[in-house]
Enzyme design. Structure first.
Site: not given
Ligand code: NDP
Ligand code: 2IT
Length: 449
Positions: A130, A170
């Protein structure tokens, strides 16, 4: 008298806490694994003798560097970036990059540690890593984001590559950031290679990668429900976040006949009891991906409730999909969810439930799909993107979606195999043991390295 297992967990965690002082998120992630894995671990003295758990909780290496860039006013900015290369026993390092002001070493170590188990569960040859930076993309212009990404890649490019380490997105790193990062790498290396995933469809990205984490999380919940003879049909679901994972979770829920009634961001949550329809979801996509606005605007547009500074877990639901960030459900909120009739939680986010919340789920034996199993669909399709790049081909939408469905089904089956406790499935135990075994066996084969 503590049991042999409790004593072993305590002893092991004392070492982890001492070696990682102050890294609360990392310690939390290790604690969850140690608790559920220890009985199995102690039953395998060969692993204990080889100190596999001690070795698996120490990253292979961590790269820390400064990222200097110039903002639109000509002011010089200096941010900090990291890449935690945790474990490459079963394949090249793989895992996302996060840009958020809360990013620090503890957060990235917890995410890298979870990624090792998650990637193992997918069945694909991917190690865990990461990375990210404490850079805040909010309020920055596209040109500023571009300059930051280019400066970051000037250092990062030395440490990554299609057979070494393959980053992706992420929080705060989506299509725009991946494009700038990829463009800079290609320019520096004079090579077109699949060293990043989540790329645009015109330059080697995979169909369904954008949707994969959200879709996969819903598929995982569907598997848990079907295992109990139930289905997604008609389920009322609360979702947190309004980013990539939340959006495609809501999309798949609606396609399967369920109803998503909440979405949130760091400002608060909206509650739309009529459900977030596909039309409303298109509006959210535009809000978040194009206009980069706040979820409160949804309440103004569609005339529903907005709760500033609050999280959606007070809303009664059948199933909860935390899809924003770590530690967004505490023990009290978990109690509230269960009291209001919630029968399942599927984590699109990484470690959104704190250790107290997890205890509540397990005590009440609700269906609890922890992040490393439930949200593995994202990295799994990243793995499929790597395969397509290596083969110089692109699979169709249906082909990739079909593989994603199959992978989520296999992960569920592995959790059941290791987590079956008679009248219910302990998915925490199942996912941690199943994810561990493959990596541990590879490490055993390598000898003392
Ligand atoms: P994005 O940046 O697209 O969206 C994040 C969302 O979460 C936004 O709505 C944001 O609000 C909110 N958020 C982030 N930090 C905080 C906080 N500290 N408190 C409250 N709200 C918060 O990210 P993703 O959708 O890609 O990721 C979301 C989660 O999923 C994370 O935990 C990530 O690690 C996990 N994840 C992502 C993957 C991927 O493929 N993208 C794969 C597996 C897991 P705001 O805009 O106000 O910050
Ligand atoms: O938390 C996760 O699994 C991710 N943000 C996606 C990682 C990836 O390599 O697609």
């Amino acid at each position: 008298m503590p049991s042999k297992v409790d004593a072993a967990v305590k002893r092991f965690m004392e070492g982890v806490i001492q070696r990682n002082a102050g890294q609360s998120e990392f310690i939390q992630a290790v604690q969850e694994v140690a608790q559920s894995l220890m009985p199995f671990y102690l039953d395998h003295p060969d692993y204990v003798k080889a100190k596999i758990l001690e070795r698996m909780t120490e990253p292979d290496r961590i790269i820390i560097f400064r990222v200097t860039w110039e903002d639109d006013n000509g002011d010089v900015r200096a941010d900090r970036a990291w890449r935690v290369q945790f474990n490459n026993s079963i394949g090249p390092y793989k895992g996302g990059l996060r840009f958020h002001p809360s990013v620090n070493l503890s957060v990235l170590k917890f995410l890298g540690f979870e990624q090792v188990f998650k990637n193992s569960l997918t069945g694909l040859p991917m190690g865990g890593a990461k990375g990210g930076a404490n850079f805040d993309p909010k309020g920055k212009s596209d040109r500023e984001v571009m300059r930051f990404c280019q400066s970051l890649m000037v250092e990062l490019h030395r440490h990554i590559g299609e057979d070494t380490d393959v980053p992706a997105g992420d929080i705060g790193v989506g299509a725009r950031e991946i494009s700038y990062l990829f463009g800079q790498y290609k320019r520096m290396e004079n090579r077109w290679t699949g060293m990043l995933t989540g790329k645009g469809l015109s330059f080697g990205g995979s169909l369904i990668r954008t949707e994969a984490t959200g879709y996969g999380t819903v598929y995982f919940m569907q598997n848990m429900l079907e295992h109990r003879g139930d289905s997604m049909e008609g389920k009322v679901c609360t979702v947190s976040g309004s980013g990539n994972v939340a959006i495609y979770t809501i999309e798949k829920l609606t396609q399967l006949g369920a109803k998503a009634v909440t979405a949130s961001d760091s400002g608060g949550f909206i509650y739309d009891p009529d459900g977030i329809t596909p039309e409303k979801l298109e509006w959210i996509k535009d809000l978040k991906e194009v206009r980069r606005g706040r979820i409160s605007e949804y309440a103004d547009e569609f005339g529903c409730e907005y709760h500033a500074g609050k999280r959606p877990w007070v809303v009664p639901c059948d199933i909860a999909f935390p899809s924003a960030t770590e530690n967004e459900i505490n023990g009290k909120e978990a109690e509230e969810l269960v009291k209001n009739g919630c029968i399942g939680v599927a984590e699109g986010a990484n470690m959104p439930s704190d250790l107290d919340a997890v205890k509540v789920y397990l005590k009440n034996k609700i269906m609890y799909g922890l992040g490393k199993a439930a949200n593995a669909g994202g990295v799994a399709v990243s793995g499929l993107e790597q395969s397509q790049n290596a083969l110089r081909i692109s699979w169709s939408r249906d082909e990739v979606d079909g593989k994603l469905v199959e992978i989520m089904k296999n992960i569920h089956a592995k959790c059941v195999e290791y987590g079956n406790e008679g009248d219910w499935v302990n998915y925490v135990k199942g996912a941690n043991i199943a994810g561990f075994v493959k990596v541990a066996d590879a490490m055993m084969s390598y000898g003392v390295v």
